[in-house]
Design an enzyme around this catalytic site. Structure first.
Site, PDB file in Angstrom:
ATOM      1  N   ASP A   1     -26.085 -36.777 -61.731  1.00  0.00           N
ATOM      2  CA  ASP A   1     -25.625 -35.857 -60.675  1.00  0.00           C
ATOM      3  C   ASP A   1     -24.457 -36.472 -59.896  1.00  0.00           C
ATOM      4  O   ASP A   1     -23.469 -35.788 -59.584  1.00  0.00           O
ATOM      5  CB  ASP A   1     -26.777 -35.438 -59.748  1.00  0.00           C
ATOM      6  CG  ASP A   1     -27.764 -36.556 -59.469  1.00  0.00           C
ATOM      7  OD1 ASP A   1     -27.739 -37.581 -60.182  1.00  0.00           O
ATOM      8  OD2 ASP A   1     -28.557 -36.431 -58.522  1.00  0.00           O
TER       9      ASP A   1
ATOM     10  N   ASP B   1     -22.812 -33.543 -73.151  1.00  0.00           N
ATOM     11  CA  ASP B   1     -22.348 -32.187 -73.455  1.00  0.00           C
ATOM     12  C   ASP B   1     -21.742 -31.572 -72.193  1.00  0.00           C
ATOM     13  O   ASP B   1     -20.630 -31.040 -72.194  1.00  0.00           O
ATOM     14  CB  ASP B   1     -23.570 -31.367 -73.936  1.00  0.00           C
ATOM     15  CG  ASP B   1     -23.177 -30.040 -74.549  1.00  0.00           C
ATOM     16  OD1 ASP B   1     -21.969 -29.738 -74.612  1.00  0.00           O
ATOM     17  OD2 ASP B   1     -24.090 -29.290 -74.958  1.00  0.00           O
TER      18      ASP B   1
END
Ligand code: NAD
Length: 358
Positions: free
Chosen positions: A223, A247
């Site tokens: 994050d 990804d």
């Protein structure tokens, strides 16, 4: 030396950009005395149309016999019905699995001449030169159990994030080796405050780090990483991470550069074998118009020469040619600002080839 390259042009703009990649390889071959041998195979929608299979066995065999593979792109509206039994993407997944392509490498470099093409401010992006190394064959996309588990309480589903230490170690080694050829800095991205698989990731990453004392190492939570990629992207060198985090982060990072048409990639197996491709798709909206930007494919060719064939001088020459052409103001439609002249796919390829000969 003779170098065998299998081409998978695929669909949409795939054949248009692969043709420019081949043009550049032939020019490099003439200039530096290498003998590139090309063979072309079917993959994607065109393979479905002609054989009913998105990756015919013959195409796979041709890739397995090659020293490296250059892929354009696969897919398009004609084959995108979700209920279709065969889809172009299945061919790509099979190719990755059969060729053992476990490390996906995506450099993100902002060329000074294009810094204004990003949606972020010039001063944030202008020095960006990072590489995301994404684990490609493990984690949430492959772990079992996976699937629907409807029960008395209602509908339910499960995916499993599973990693072995071997999978983590080989990915980290590729990342550290890459960092050694660059600014010698690694950021390993995980979610170790919540996920057990991430705590193993961090443990193994630290062990591998002790083998590379010359490379600066840091851990960062995924994050925070997504935030810092926007706030201070120029600080990153090599970013190593597992499949799903990679990804998402690699798509985020690609937006630091103005256009998809600029971004190359490599997917590597054990040893030096690799599949090289632009990160963009088949761009059906512009296919057949001769306006696609071939630079992502041309830069993928440079990665191939450096990574699979150890031809660094040849790779540097291509990258310098691309930089010089952009600095001189040449633009395909995706890069042009209003009022700037736009050149075609083949004209851009010709300019790079001419610059290489000079
Ligand atoms: P896309 O990357 O094909 O296109 C997104 C946008 O970027 C379009 O407006 C397109 O015109 C533009 N663009 C992309 N490459 C460009 C280039 N080289 N020069 C100029 N402009 C360029 O993504 P999409 O539209 O979401 O997908 C189209 C098809 O491609 C879908 O079928 C998708 O599944 C497939 N796809 C394939 C791959 C692959 O083969 N590895 C990757 C992504 C998407």
């Amino acid at each position: 030396m003779e170098i065998k390259i299998t081409l998978l042009p695929g669909d949409g703009i795939g054949p248009e950009v692969v043709a420019e990649g081949v043009k550049i390889l032939k020019t490099i071959g003439q200039k530096f005395g290498h003998n590139f041998k090309f063979s072309e195979a079917l993959a994607g929608g065109i393979a479905i149309d002609q054989t009913g299979n998105p990756l015919p066995d013959e195409s796979l065999a041709m890739c397995q016999q090659a020293d490296a593979v250059l892929l354009g792109a696969v897919g398009g509206p004609k084959w995108s019905d979700p209920s279709a039994k065969v889809r172009p993407e299945q061919g790509l997944l099979r190719l990755r699995k059969e060729l053992g392509l476990f490390a996906n490498i995506r450099p993100v470099k902002v060329y000074p001449a294009l810094a204004d093409a990003s949606t972020l401010k010039r001063e944030v992006v202008e020095k960006v030169d990072l590489v995301i190394v994404r684990e490609l064959t493990g984690g949430l996309y492959f772990g079992k159990p996976q699937g629907r588990q409807d029960n008395a309480q209602g509908r339910a589903a499960v995916d499993t994030m599973y990693y072995t230490e071997g999978e983590i170690r080989r990915l980290m080694r590729v990342s550290f080796e890459l960092a050694r050829q660059r600014r010698k800095k690694i950021t390993s991205v995980d979610k170790a405050n919540v996920l057990a698989s991430s705590r193993l990731w961090r443990e193994v990453a630290h062990e591998v780090a002790t083998e590379y004392p010359d490379v600066a190492y840091e851990d960062i939570l995924v994050d925070s990483c997504s935030m810092f990629l926007i706030r201070r992207p120029a600080d990153f060198d090599v970013v190593a991470t597992e499949n799903m985090f990679g990804d998402i982060l690699s798509d985020e990072a690609s937006m630091l550069v103005g256009s998809m048409g600029m971004l190359p990639s490599a997917s590597l197996a054990e040893g030096k074998f690799g599949l090289y491709e632009p990160i963009h798709g088949s761009a059906p909206d512009i296919a057949g118009k001769g306006i696609a930007n071939p630079l992502a494919t041309i830069l993928s060719v440079a990665m191939m020469l450096r990574t699979t064939f150890n031809l660094s001088q040849e790779a540097d020459t291509i990258e310098q040619a691309v930089e010089a052409i952009l600095a001189a103001g040449h633009r395909t439609a995706d890069l042009a600002t209003p009022g700037q002249p736009k050149i075609s796919t083949t004209a851009m390829g010709d300019l790079v080839a001419e610059a290489l000969k000079a």
